[in-house]
Enzyme design. Structure first.
Site, PDB file in Angstrom:
ATOM      1  N   ASP A  62       0.709  -1.251   0.063  1.00 10.67           N
ATOM      2  CA  ASP A  62      -0.051  -0.192  -0.019  1.00 10.67           C
ATOM      3  C   ASP A  62       0.882   1.292  -0.027  1.00 10.67           C
ATOM      4  OD1 ASP A  62      -2.942  -0.946   0.487  1.00 10.67           O
ATOM      5  OD2 ASP A  62      -1.751  -2.194   1.959  1.00 10.67           O
ATOM      6  N   ARG A  70       4.167   2.820   3.002  1.00  9.78           N
ATOM      7  CA  ARG A  70       5.108   1.676   3.532  1.00  9.78           C
ATOM      8  C   ARG A  70       6.596   2.039   3.314  1.00  9.78           C
ATOM      9  NH1 ARG A  70       0.472   1.182   6.172  1.00  9.78           N
ATOM     10  NH2 ARG A  70      -1.192  -0.062   4.981  1.00  9.78           N
ATOM     11  N   ARG A 137      -7.213  10.609   1.947  1.00  5.47           N
ATOM     12  CA  ARG A 137      -6.811   9.591   1.059  1.00  5.47           C
ATOM     13  C   ARG A 137      -7.416   9.604  -0.333  1.00  5.47           C
ATOM     14  NH1 ARG A 137      -7.529   4.147   4.524  1.00  5.47           N
ATOM     15  NH2 ARG A 137      -6.557   3.288   2.440  1.00  5.47           N
ATOM     16  N   LYS A 167      -9.342   0.629  -4.791  1.00  2.57           N
ATOM     17  CA  LYS A 167     -10.082   0.398  -3.621  1.00  2.57           C
ATOM     18  C   LYS A 167     -10.778   1.710  -2.911  1.00  2.57           C
ATOM     19  CE  LYS A 167      -5.826   1.202  -0.903  1.00  2.57           C
ATOM     20  NZ  LYS A 167      -4.577   0.777  -0.228  1.00  2.57           N
ATOM     21  N   HIS A 168     -12.006   1.219  -2.421  1.00  2.00           N
ATOM     22  CA  HIS A 168     -12.501  -0.138  -1.620  1.00  2.00           C
ATOM     23  C   HIS A 168     -13.787  -0.377  -2.355  1.00  2.00           C
ATOM     24  CE1 HIS A 168      -9.671   1.778   1.094  1.00  2.00           C
ATOM     25  NE2 HIS A 168      -9.370   0.720   1.522  1.00  2.00           N
ATOM     26  N   HIS A 180     -11.427  -1.545   9.901  1.00  2.00           N
ATOM     27  CA  HIS A 180     -10.096  -1.886  10.593  1.00  2.00           C
ATOM     28  C   HIS A 180     -10.636  -2.272  12.078  1.00  2.00           C
ATOM     29  CE1 HIS A 180      -7.844   0.184   7.657  1.00  2.00           C
ATOM     30  NE2 HIS A 180      -7.018  -0.785   7.919  1.00  2.00           N
ATOM     31  N   ASP A 250     -10.337  -6.990   0.772  1.00  2.00           N
ATOM     32  CA  ASP A 250      -9.681  -6.180   1.944  1.00  2.00           C
ATOM     33  C   ASP A 250      -9.243  -7.235   2.996  1.00  2.00           C
ATOM     34  OD1 ASP A 250      -8.165  -4.327   3.136  1.00  2.00           O
ATOM     35  OD2 ASP A 250     -10.093  -2.837   3.396  1.00  2.00           O
TER      36      ASP A 250
END
Length: 335
Positions: A62, A70, A137, A167-168, A180, A250
Site C-alpha cells: 500500500d 510503507r 486519501r 479500492k475499496h 479496521h 480487503d
C-alpha cells in the site's frame, strides 16, 4: 498456487514463513512498514519470497502517499496525500498530471526493490459526515474528479510497470466507522450509491484489479458486508459497475469481519471474490486462511494473469529528473 495473499512478520523471511510459502503456495505476498528497512533489504526479501515460492510471484504494497506509505524517508521520498493534487493544481488537467507523475515516480521506487503491485488508487468519494479513515486519501469529494484523478494515478503506475489495485470497491467513502475496528453500515439508497459511491469504480471498471470494502450497504444486502455478499459482488461489482478484473478482499483480519479465518476465506470466495487477503503476518491466522482458499484456477486465474500484463511490458522512456522537478515545483505550493 492458491487464491490468497499473505503478509510477513518482519524485515527478513523466517524459516517458518519460508516453509509456509512453499507449502501453502499463495498467489502473492503483501509488505507493510514492519517489513521495510532499506532498499537492499527489500530487494533481498522480495527475492527470497520468490525463491521460496519457486516463481516470480507478485509482491504488493500500500503505497498511496500521505498517511498510507510503507516505503518512506529516509530512503524514499514522502509522497503527498491524494487530496493535495486538487489543491496544488491550477485546473483539472494539471491535477491529473500531478497524480500521474506521483504514481509514475512511486512505480519507479517500487520496481527498483522488486515490488510490482500497488494498492492504489483509492476511488472512494468521502461524504461530509463520514469517518476520517478515508479523508485525505481520497482525490476529491466529487465522484467525477475522483474517477479522473484516480485513473491518472493508475495509468502512472502501469506506465512504470506496476499493477494498480483500485479500492475499496464498491465504495467506502460514506462509511461512518473504520472497518479496521468495526463493521460500517451504510443506509443510503441505491440511487444515491450509484450516483456517488459506485460512480468512480464504474468509470474505471477496465482497470486490472480491485479490493473489496468491508461495508454493509443496506439497500443492496441488509446483513452481509460487501466482501462477503453475493448481492454486492454479483449485482453491483460485476453487474452495475461492470468490473471483470481480479477482485481481492480487503484484509480478512480486520475487525469488521467475524467468525473463524477459514470461514472468512470460504465465505469471501463463495460470495464471488477471486483472491483473499490476509495481512498481519500471524501464521496462526494465515494457515486457516490458506486452508479456506481454493486453488487459483479457471476465471480467477485468467483474471490474475491478465492483471499482471503491465508488469511484463517493456517500460517507456521516462526522464526522472525532469518529472521530479515538475512534480516538486507544483507540490511545494501546498506544502
Amino acid at each position: 498456487m492458491r487464491a490468497f495473499i499473505c503478509g510477513l512478520k518482519g524485515p527478513t523471511l523466517e524459516d517458518d514463513e519460508r516453509a509456509f510459502l512453499r507449502d501453502a503456495a499463495p498467489w502473492g505476498v503483501i509488505l507493510f512498514r514492519r517489513n521495510v528497512d532499506a532498499p537492499e533489504q527489500i530487494r533481498r526479501l522480495t527475492a527470497e519470497i520468490r525463491d521460496a515460492l519457486g516463481r516470480h510471484a507478485p509482491v504488493l504494497v500500500d503505497q498511496e502517499g500521505g498517511r498510507v506509505q510503507r516505503l518512506g524517508p529516509p530512503h524514499w521520498r514522502a509522497y503527498p496525500a491524494a487530496a493535495r493534487f486538487e489543491l496544488a493544481a491550477a485546473n483539472a488537467a494539471q491535477a491529473e498530471r500531478l497524480a500521474w507523475l506521483g504514481a509514475r515516480l512511486i512505480a519507479r521506487d517500487l520496481r527498483s526493490v522488486g515490488v510490482d503491485v500497488d494498492c492504489l488508487p483509492v476511488l472512494d468519494a468521502p461524504a461530509e459526515d463520514s469517518h476520517s479513515i478515508i479523508g485525505d486519501r481520497a482525490y476529491s469529494r466529487d465522484p467525477a474528479r475522483v474517477a479522473a484523478i484516480g485513473r491518472a494515478a493508475a495509468e502512472g503506475l502501469m506506465a512504470g510497470g506496476v499493477a494498480p489495485v483500485m479500492k475499496h470497491i464498491p465504495g467506502h467513502g460514506r462509511a461512518r466507522a473504520d472497518s479496521h475496528l468495526e463493521l460500517p453500515v451504510v443506509k443510503a439508497s441505491r440511487e444515491d450509491l450509484e450516483l456517488i459511491d459506485f460512480a468512480p469504480f464504474k468509470a474505471n471498471a477496465d482497470l486490472p484489479m480491485a479490493m473489496s470494502a468491508h461495508v454493509v450497504y443496506t439497500a443492496i444486502d441488509p446483513t452481509a458486508p460487501g466482501t462477503l455478499s453475493k448481492s454486492v459482488i454479483g449485482d453491483i461489482v460485476r453487474g452495475h459497475i461492470g468490473f471483470d478484473g481480479l477482485l481481492m478482499t480487503d484484509d480478512l483480519s480486520m475487525k469488521a469481519l467475524s467468525g473463524g479465518f477459514r470461514q472468512r476465506a470460504e465465505n469471501a470466495i463463495g460470495a464471488g471474490c477471486d483472491i483473499v487477503l490476509h495481512c498481519n503476518g500471524d501464521l496462526a491466522e494465515a494457515r486457516p486462511v490458506a486452508e479456506g482458499a481454493p486453488p487459483l484456477e479457471g476465471a480467477a486465474l485468467a483474471r490474475a494473469e491478465k492483471a499482471l500484463e503491465c508488469v511484463r511490458r517493456p517500460l517507456e522512456p521516462f526522464d526522472v529528473a525532469e518529472a521530479t522537478r515538475e512534480f516538486d515545483a507544483a507540490m511545494r505550493a501546498v506544502a
